[in-house]
Design an enzyme around this catalytic site. Sequence first.
Site, PDB file in Angstrom:
ATOM      1  CB  THR A  98      -0.914   0.022   1.237  1.00  0.00           C
ATOM      2  OG1 THR A  98      -1.688  -1.175   1.240  1.00  0.00           O
ATOM      3  CG2 THR A  98      -1.843   1.220   1.197  1.00  0.00           C
ATOM      4  CE  LYS A 173      -5.105  -0.982   1.472  1.00  0.00           C
ATOM      5  NZ  LYS A 173      -5.440  -2.243   2.083  1.00  0.00           N
TER       6      LYS A 173
HETATM    7  N1  LIG Z   1      -1.081  -6.599   7.516  1.00  0.00           N
HETATM    8  C1  LIG Z   1      -2.252  -6.351   6.930  1.00  0.00           C
HETATM    9  O1  LIG Z   1      -3.333  -6.723   7.423  1.00  0.00           O
HETATM   10  C2  LIG Z   1      -2.277  -5.600   5.600  1.00  0.00           C
HETATM   11  C3  LIG Z   1      -3.473  -5.581   4.874  1.00  0.00           C
HETATM   12  C4  LIG Z   1      -3.503  -4.929   3.648  1.00  0.00           C
HETATM   13  C5  LIG Z   1      -2.378  -4.268   3.189  1.00  0.00           C
HETATM   14  N2  LIG Z   1      -1.232  -4.270   3.925  1.00  0.00           N
HETATM   15  C6  LIG Z   1      -0.044  -3.562   3.390  1.00  0.00           C
HETATM   16  O2  LIG Z   1       0.892  -4.535   2.933  1.00  0.00           O
HETATM   17  C7  LIG Z   1       2.210  -4.052   3.139  1.00  0.00           C
HETATM   18  C8  LIG Z   1       2.989  -5.040   3.998  1.00  0.00           C
HETATM   19  O3  LIG Z   1       2.318  -5.214   5.230  1.00  0.00           O
HETATM   20  P1  LIG Z   1       2.741  -6.375   6.260  1.00  0.00           P
HETATM   21  O4  LIG Z   1       1.683  -6.397   7.285  1.00  0.00           O
HETATM   22  O5  LIG Z   1       3.095  -7.622   5.519  1.00  0.00           O
HETATM   23  O6  LIG Z   1       4.060  -5.708   6.877  1.00  0.00           O
HETATM   24  P2  LIG Z   1       5.272  -6.375   7.656  1.00  0.00           P
HETATM   25  O7  LIG Z   1       4.868  -7.672   8.289  1.00  0.00           O
HETATM   26  O8  LIG Z   1       5.874  -5.326   8.495  1.00  0.00           O
HETATM   27  O9  LIG Z   1       6.303  -6.760   6.472  1.00  0.00           O
HETATM   28  C9  LIG Z   1       6.993  -5.780   5.731  1.00  0.00           C
HETATM   29  C10 LIG Z   1       7.954  -6.480   4.805  1.00  0.00           C
HETATM   30  O10 LIG Z   1       8.677  -5.499   4.067  1.00  0.00           O
HETATM   31  C11 LIG Z   1      10.078  -5.695   4.248  1.00  0.00           C
HETATM   32  N3  LIG Z   1      10.744  -4.376   4.168  1.00  0.00           N
HETATM   33  C12 LIG Z   1      10.378  -3.246   4.805  1.00  0.00           C
HETATM   34  N4  LIG Z   1      11.202  -2.236   4.477  1.00  0.00           N
HETATM   35  C13 LIG Z   1      12.110  -2.747   3.609  1.00  0.00           C
HETATM   36  C14 LIG Z   1      13.214  -2.209   2.914  1.00  0.00           C
HETATM   37  N5  LIG Z   1      13.542  -0.918   3.034  1.00  0.00           N
HETATM   38  N6  LIG Z   1      13.921  -3.026   2.108  1.00  0.00           N
HETATM   39  C15 LIG Z   1      13.588  -4.324   1.975  1.00  0.00           C
HETATM   40  N7  LIG Z   1      12.546  -4.907   2.611  1.00  0.00           N
HETATM   41  C16 LIG Z   1      11.817  -4.123   3.418  1.00  0.00           C
HETATM   42  C17 LIG Z   1      10.214  -6.347   5.601  1.00  0.00           C
HETATM   43  O11 LIG Z   1      11.461  -7.010   5.721  1.00  0.00           O
HETATM   44  P3  LIG Z   1      12.008  -7.448   7.176  1.00  0.00           P
HETATM   45  O12 LIG Z   1      11.452  -8.823   7.422  1.00  0.00           O
HETATM   46  O13 LIG Z   1      13.482  -7.476   7.013  1.00  0.00           O
HETATM   47  O14 LIG Z   1      11.547  -6.415   8.163  1.00  0.00           O
HETATM   48  C18 LIG Z   1       9.019  -7.311   5.535  1.00  0.00           C
HETATM   49  O15 LIG Z   1       9.315  -8.435   4.744  1.00  0.00           O
HETATM   50  C19 LIG Z   1       2.074  -2.645   3.773  1.00  0.00           C
HETATM   51  O16 LIG Z   1       2.141  -1.676   2.764  1.00  0.00           O
HETATM   52  C20 LIG Z   1       0.683  -2.705   4.395  1.00  0.00           C
HETATM   53  O17 LIG Z   1       0.118  -1.409   4.522  1.00  0.00           O
HETATM   54  C21 LIG Z   1      -1.146  -4.933   5.118  1.00  0.00           C
END
Ligand SMILES: NC(=O)c1ccc[n+]([C@@H]2O[C@H](COP(=O)([O-])OP(=O)(O)OC[C@H]3O[C@@H](n4cnc5c(N)ncnc54)[C@H](OP(=O)(O)O)[C@@H]3O)[C@@H](O)[C@H]2O)c1
Length: 289
Positions: A98, A173
């Site tokens: 997102t 979104k």
């Molecule tokens: N969680 C939900 O319910 C949900 C629902 C809809 C949409 N989203 C969206 O989906 C996206 C991911 O959400 P999530 O919940 O999966 O987040 P998350 O669990 O915090 O995972 C984030 C991922 O991105 C990686 N990352 C972050 N910064 C980085 C960088 N600079 N370089 C390389 N890798 C990087 C992290 O790696 P590390 O493992 O090394 O930290 C991790 O693999 C977000 O944009 C969120 O808004 C989430």
Amino acid sequence: MASVAFLGLGVMGYPMAGHLRNKGGHDVTVYNRTKAKAEQWVAQHGGTVANTPAEAADGKDFVFCCVGNDDDLRAVTIGAEGAFQSMKQGAIFIDNTTASAEVARELAEKAQVRGFSFLDAPVSGGQAGAENGVLTVMVGGEQKAFDKAKPVIDAYARMVGLMGRAGSGQLTKMINQICIAGLVQGLAEGIHFGKKAGLDIEKVIEVISRGAAGSWQMENRHKTMNAGKYDFGFAVDWMRKDLGICLAEADRNGAKLPVTALVDQFYKDVQGMGGKRWDTSSLLARLEK
Ligand SMILES: NC(=O)c1ccc[n+]([C@@H]2O[C@H](COP(=O)([O-])OP(=O)(O)OC[C@H]3O[C@@H](n4cnc5c(N)ncnc54)[C@H](OP(=O)(O)O)[C@@H]3O)[C@@H](O)[C@H]2O)c1
């Protein structure tokens, strides 16, 4: 079977990549900044671990990505070891992060110059939707790239829609998040009021959820809200990131978002209460404080 890379194995990316492997039957290479998670994924599903996004994307037909925000997305695409360094001609980059519509347009343009396609494809449906492979995917980009990518995206989705040109997936979104913000505050106020009135919340929801007030949030969150349980789900930090994107876009397009702006401040209060990683339904905790 396509050759696929997945960048970012977080709460969402980890199970989404799993569906590409197990439901889609694709050959999947994974990259995660914290390598242990990528190694864990490969131990569970098979496939290959890459050390950088560029290594993961090299020679692949489809490169998926689900990282945190605009800066993270830039790092894994146009950064020094980013995927755009090695994407092959005719390949498709599908971004499930997102992020802003601006970064989507910027990356779509850069991809086009390099001879491959970029689709902004944010998702809705939360952690459970990702784990069960039933996400809603809102896509922006060219029809031709969409038609090629859709059968692959289907592995983790229940609904995949092309919304328009680059950035349109992210704009859709934003509408999703704008609708959720006011709704969750309304639900929190309803449950708060019901408790003060001494009613049985379970009974109230059982009845009113069948009427005009029913919603996904009511159905899926009332039990945990009633129990004061918030250590799961879609984090307040992420919601504030999303609402920030919505409010910045509204500044550009002239839309008025008074309730969204107010609820964003309520989420700031929740962060101040220690709720940065709490589920967005924690707006109720703020009322009960
Ligand atoms: N969680 C939900 O319910 C949900 C629902 C809809 C949409 N989203 C969206 O989906 C996206 C991911 O959400 P999530 O919940 O999966 O987040 P998350 O669990 O915090 O995972 C984030 C991922 O991105 C990686 N990352 C972050 N910064 C980085 C960088 N600079 N370089 C390389 N890798 C990087 C992290 O790696 P590390 O493992 O090394 O930290 C991790 O693999 C977000 O944009 C969120 O808004 C989430």
